[in-house]
Design an enzyme around this catalytic site. Structure first.
Site, PDB file in Angstrom:
ATOM      1  N   LYS A   1      -6.640 -16.003   3.200  1.00  0.00           N
ATOM      2  CA  LYS A   1      -6.483 -14.897   2.713  1.00  0.00           C
ATOM      3  C   LYS A   1      -6.734 -14.706   1.847  1.00  0.00           C
ATOM      4  O   LYS A   1      -6.530 -15.306   0.459  1.00  0.00           O
ATOM      5  CB  LYS A   1      -4.031 -14.848   2.208  1.00  0.00           C
ATOM      6  CG  LYS A   1      -4.134 -13.946   1.630  1.00  0.00           C
ATOM      7  CD  LYS A   1      -3.439 -12.438   2.566  1.00  0.00           C
ATOM      8  CE  LYS A   1      -3.413 -11.128   2.323  1.00  0.00           C
ATOM      9  NZ  LYS A   1      -3.607 -10.613   2.899  1.00  0.00           N
TER      10      LYS A   1
ATOM     11  N   LYS B   1       4.139 -10.596   4.463  1.00  0.00           N
ATOM     12  CA  LYS B   1       5.116 -10.157   4.112  1.00  0.00           C
ATOM     13  C   LYS B   1       6.597  -9.802   5.236  1.00  0.00           C
ATOM     14  O   LYS B   1       7.732  -9.390   4.982  1.00  0.00           O
ATOM     15  CB  LYS B   1       5.353  -9.446   3.103  1.00  0.00           C
ATOM     16  CG  LYS B   1       4.772  -7.371   3.742  1.00  0.00           C
ATOM     17  CD  LYS B   1       5.514  -6.358   3.566  1.00  0.00           C
ATOM     18  CE  LYS B   1       5.237  -5.414   4.259  1.00  0.00           C
ATOM     19  NZ  LYS B   1       4.121  -5.261   5.071  1.00  0.00           N
TER      20      LYS B   1
ATOM     21  N   ASN C   1       1.368  -1.386  -0.566  1.00  0.00           N
ATOM     22  CA  ASN C   1       0.204   0.261  -0.332  1.00  0.00           C
ATOM     23  C   ASN C   1       0.891   1.063   0.100  1.00  0.00           C
ATOM     24  O   ASN C   1       0.467   2.276  -0.458  1.00  0.00           O
ATOM     25  CB  ASN C   1      -0.868   0.459   1.130  1.00  0.00           C
ATOM     26  CG  ASN C   1      -1.669  -0.911   1.050  1.00  0.00           C
ATOM     27  OD1 ASN C   1      -2.432  -1.303  -0.268  1.00  0.00           O
ATOM     28  ND2 ASN C   1      -2.356  -1.688   2.094  1.00  0.00           N
TER      29      ASN C   1
END
Ligand code: ADP
Ligand code: MG
Length: 297
Positions: free
Chosen positions: A129, A214, A12
């Site tokens: 996810k 991540k 993001n």
């Protein structure tokens, strides 16, 4: 070798929430991010950068879906490797540009990075996810019948594929990354949490359709390259307890046991700060000197 730091930043930060995700937008955001790193590099720190890829891999999955009658769709592990290449390229280019402006001739290179996972990880029995495009309930049922994908209803926005999010066990390119660091190169590695691969019964590594968080991959990278410090850059300058409440209190320096206690008290939600605090704690519990969670500025 000087002190090394692994820095993780969110997908993001590369495509902001209200943006379409054009390459030009990504380059502007990355340039801004890179200008925050120059001082660290000039002060002799060895940097490894890692980044998320949520919005970017999502766009590749949408392209796959729209063009599947013309060109074959690629498996998710291949899509992750695509984002390592394209985002790595943009970071390499912009970081080199800001360094050169600052008269620093420091090489920057991206490593396509595989991360070992265990195919017996319980995550493979319980995919959680959400990835890729939204579908109607009918489309979702057809996809499950045709491909066996697990589809769920995602917060009233439509149906979506969910994939497993297994734990990272080892960064397979760790030696190569270590040599590059020793040689004074800034390394970009394990983008998008890395490409998940497992060791099959014949002793061969095989890619698997999953995504690795991540921040958890970042702490494994930091451990595997023997980094002193692990940094997570995100949307807030401080982690807080009672976040968003009247009694919110920003944390400064805390110990692992304090962090574990706040975690047990439920201060860090699963979809956002949870994996970041878990990653920060794991790094220090496994021999790291310190973890920092803050904003890029
Ligand atoms: P990224 O895209 O960098 O992975 P996320 O949006 O997933 O970031 O998670 C970071 C966000 O989590 C912060 O920007 C903040 O809005 C939110 N958040 C949730 N709980 C906390 C907390 N306890 N302290 C600080 N921020 C929190
Ligand atoms: Mg996130």
């Amino acid at each position: 070798m000087g002190k090394s730091i692994v820095i993780a930043f969110g997908g993001n930060a590369i495509t902001k929430e209200n943006q379409k995700g054009t390459f030009q937008e990504q380059v502007v955001n990355i340039k801004e991010m890179c200008s925050n790193l120059v001082d660290l590099i000039k002060n002799g720190y060895h940097l490894v950068l890692t980044h998320g890829n949520g919005p970017q891999v999502g766009n590749i999955l949408i392209k796959n879906e729209l063009s599947k009658s013309i060109v074959p769709a690629m498996p998710l592990d291949v899509c992750v490797s695509n984002t390592q290449g394209s985002l790595g390229y943009a970071i390499q280019q912009e970081l080199t540009n800001v360094l050169v402006k600052d008269k620093a001739q420091i090489p920057v290179v991206t490593v396509v990075t595989r991360v070992k996972v265990d195919i017996a990880d319980p995550a493979f029995q319980n995919p959680t996810k959400p990835v890729g495009p939204f579908y109607s309930e009918n489309e979702a049922k057809n996809i499950t019948a045709e491909k066996g994908y697990v589809m769920i209803e995602d917060s009233g926005r439509g149906w979506r594929r969910v994939v497993p999010s297994p734990l990272p066990l080892e960064i397979l390119e760790k030696e190569a990354i270590h040599y590059l660091l020793e040689g004074g190169t800034v390394v970009i590695a394990a983008g998008g949490g890395g490409i998940p691969v497992y060791l099959d019964d014949n002793g061969n590594y095989t890619g698997v359709e999953a995504v690795i968080d991540k921040d958890l991959a970042g702490q494994q990278l930091a451990r595997d390259v023997g980094a002193e410090t692990f940094v997570i850059l995100t949307g807030v300058s401080h982690v807080a307890i009672n976040y968003g409440k009247e009694s919110q209190k920003e944390l400064d320096t805390i110990t692992v046991s304090e962090g574990r206690r706040y975690q047990q008290e439920g201060h860090f939600p699963p979809g956002s700060m949870g994996p970041k605090m878990e990653a920060a704690l794991l790094f220090v519990e496994n021999g790291g000197h310190k973890s920092i969670i803050t904003s890029p500025e």
